[in-house]
Design a protein around this motif. Structure first.
Motif, PDB file in Angstrom:
ATOM      1  N   PRO A   1       0.854  -1.290  -0.081  1.00  0.00           N
ATOM      2  CA  PRO A   1       0.312   0.103  -0.017  1.00  0.00           C
ATOM      3  C   PRO A   1       0.912   1.352  -0.062  1.00  0.00           C
ATOM      4  O   PRO A   1       0.565   2.303  -0.699  1.00  0.00           O
ATOM      5  CB  PRO A   1      -0.887  -0.027   1.271  1.00  0.00           C
ATOM      6  CG  PRO A   1      -0.979  -1.597   1.493  1.00  0.00           C
ATOM      7  CD  PRO A   1       0.554  -2.131   1.106  1.00  0.00           C
ATOM      8  N   ALA A   2       1.916   1.165   0.913  1.00  0.00           N
ATOM      9  CA  ALA A   2       2.860   2.537   0.674  1.00  0.00           C
ATOM     10  C   ALA A   2       3.678   2.874  -0.463  1.00  0.00           C
ATOM     11  O   ALA A   2       3.687   3.841  -1.035  1.00  0.00           O
ATOM     12  CB  ALA A   2       3.649   2.462   2.036  1.00  0.00           C
ATOM     13  N   ALA A   3       3.922   1.702  -1.023  1.00  0.00           N
ATOM     14  CA  ALA A   3       4.617   1.746  -2.459  1.00  0.00           C
ATOM     15  C   ALA A   3       3.595   2.407  -3.626  1.00  0.00           C
ATOM     16  O   ALA A   3       4.069   3.024  -4.512  1.00  0.00           O
ATOM     17  CB  ALA A   3       5.189   0.436  -3.094  1.00  0.00           C
ATOM     18  N   GLN A   4       2.350   1.747  -3.426  1.00  0.00           N
ATOM     19  CA  GLN A   4       1.331   2.205  -4.488  1.00  0.00           C
ATOM     20  C   GLN A   4       1.179   3.716  -4.081  1.00  0.00           C
ATOM     21  O   GLN A   4       0.698   4.549  -4.939  1.00  0.00           O
ATOM     22  CB  GLN A   4      -0.035   1.437  -4.064  1.00  0.00           C
ATOM     23  CG  GLN A   4       0.325   0.052  -4.804  1.00  0.00           C
ATOM     24  CD  GLN A   4      -1.081  -0.952  -4.632  1.00  0.00           C
ATOM     25  OE1 GLN A   4      -1.771  -0.781  -3.727  1.00  0.00           O
ATOM     26  NE2 GLN A   4      -1.250  -1.594  -5.654  1.00  0.00           N
ATOM     27  N   ARG A   5       1.238   4.043  -3.050  1.00  0.00           N
ATOM     28  CA  ARG A   5       0.999   5.660  -2.594  1.00  0.00           C
ATOM     29  C   ARG A   5       2.268   6.288  -3.323  1.00  0.00           C
ATOM     30  O   ARG A   5       1.884   7.401  -3.879  1.00  0.00           O
ATOM     31  CB  ARG A   5       0.906   5.939  -1.109  1.00  0.00           C
ATOM     32  CG  ARG A   5      -0.623   5.561  -0.765  1.00  0.00           C
ATOM     33  CD  ARG A   5      -0.727   6.198   0.790  1.00  0.00           C
ATOM     34  NE  ARG A   5       0.113   5.625   1.719  1.00  0.00           N
ATOM     35  CZ  ARG A   5       0.003   4.453   2.436  1.00  0.00           C
ATOM     36  NH1 ARG A   5      -0.975   3.780   2.173  1.00  0.00           N
ATOM     37  NH2 ARG A   5       0.720   4.263   3.435  1.00  0.00           N
ATOM     38  N   ALA A   6       3.261   5.782  -3.204  1.00  0.00           N
ATOM     39  CA  ALA A   6       4.525   6.433  -3.748  1.00  0.00           C
ATOM     40  C   ALA A   6       4.348   6.539  -5.195  1.00  0.00           C
ATOM     41  O   ALA A   6       4.433   7.763  -5.827  1.00  0.00           O
ATOM     42  CB  ALA A   6       6.006   5.910  -3.082  1.00  0.00           C
TER      43      ALA A   6
END
Ligand code: 5MM
Length: 339
Positions: free
Chosen positions: A310-315
């Motif tokens: 999820p954090a990578a997708q936000r980045a």
């Protein structure tokens, strides 16, 4: 060749406010980028990385018009068995394929290279089209310094680009023509401008001789920038030189130009794209086809771990939003949920 369909695809690839995700890192490149972040490079981890990006449906749907795939990826399925191509299509983005097979040394040319992959290309492209590709990219690099780029390197690469582009259109795929002047060196921006102009003029000469339909192509060039260790240039200077070179070399029949990032920082690539678009009045759409300036941030956050998805997708969403805004000449990317 269905000319109308190819023209429509080319226009869709450069639709306003969208750009191309260059996820076509070859094995050597992805191995290195994974190794730098402590990620094992296997078919499964490479699949997981790409699946993480393509399942970021909000940024994919809002900002990404097309995705360039590598041969391995276009054949892969997600963990649940869905073809990765189907994930891309579900977001509305257009799947594409890296058509070249890398570079070989040019004899007697002091380290210069020519891109290869013409042998058997028609057959490979027919298969890629069956697998879902609607465009094909060919990258042909030249460098600056020590007498480079030579006319020999420019001629050989421009000729191969035109041969590939004609074969791609004949196979029902839009050619994404990528003549790249590398950033390596300490040269100034005017040196890059001169080399880029020489190369692009030759490329368009060859494309015309090969009878390529320009309306059904997309150009993927470098921005005109100083060498990596050369004197700095402002975004406005990059924009002025880039537009000046493109105006001289690229016919107005070309629907769009999607820049590579070439090793610029994320911030530089985005600010320069915004400045280029802020000039206004160009006959072509001007957008991004970034790998590094779009993908290194989410790759670093992901680090090969499921819990970081999820954090990578936000980045990824942040980088895509910033570049989509820049493709409209803006620097005020609106925040967007990652999924
Ligand atoms: C993703 O990198 C693409 C393939 O390069 P390699 O064969 O070296 O792995 C490359 O063609 C890429 O699509 C363009 O160079 C744009 O990437 P950057 O990082 O310059 O934006």
């Amino acid at each position: 060749m269905d000319r109308a369909a190819l023209v429509a695809t080319a226009k869709a690839m450069v639709a306003p406010g969208r750009g191309i995700l260059a996820a076509d890192e070859s094995p050597r490149t992805i191995d290195q980028r994974f190794a730098e972040r402590g990620i094992a490079s296997t078919p499964e981890t490479r699949r997981d990385y790409r699946e993480m990006l393509f399942r970021a449906t909000a940024p994919m749907s809002a900002y990404i018009s097309g995705v360039i795939l590598y041969d391995e990826t276009i054949r892969q399925t997600a963990r649940d068995g869905t073809p990765l191509v189907a994930l891309i299509e579900a977001t509305g983005a257009i799947p594409g394929i890296k058509a070249d097979i890398g570079t070989a040394p040019l004899p007697f040319c002091d380290g210069e290279v020519v891109t290869e992959g013409l042998d058997g290309l028609a057959g490979r492209l027919a298969e890629y089209r069956e697998l879902g590709a609607r465009f094909a990219k060919w990258r042909a690099i030249v460098s600056i310094g020590g007498g480079r780029p030579s006319d020999t390197a420019i001629d050989a690469n421009a000729h191969a680009l035109a041969r590939y582009a004609a074969i791609a259109q004949d196979a029902g795929l839009v050619p994404m023509v990528e003549p790249e002047v590398l950033m390596d060196g300490d040269h100034d921006i005017t040196t890059c401008a001169a080399a880029t102009l020489r190369y692009l003029e030759r490329v368009y000469d060859e494309l015309a001789r090969a009878r390529v339909v320009l309306e059904a192509t997309v150009l993927k060039p470098n921005m005109v920038v100083p060498g990596r260790t050369g004197p700095a240039a402002t975004p406005a200077e990059v924009a002025r030189h880039t537009i000046a070179v493109l105006t001289r070399a690229v016919p107005a029949a070309v629907p769009g130009i999607a820049f590579l990032s070439g090793g610029q920082s994320d911030e530089d690539a985005t600010a320069r794209l915004a400045a280029i678009n802020a000039v206004g009045g160009s006959p072509w759409r001007l957008t991004f086809s970034f790998a590094r300036a779009l993908l290194l941030a989410p790759l670093t956050v992901w680090a090969g771990r499921d819990e970081n998805v999820p954090a990578a997708q936000r980045a990824f969403a942040e980088r895509a939003a910033a570049n989509a805004a820049a493709s409209l000449g803006r620097t005020d990317a609106a925040p967007l949920a990652a999924r």
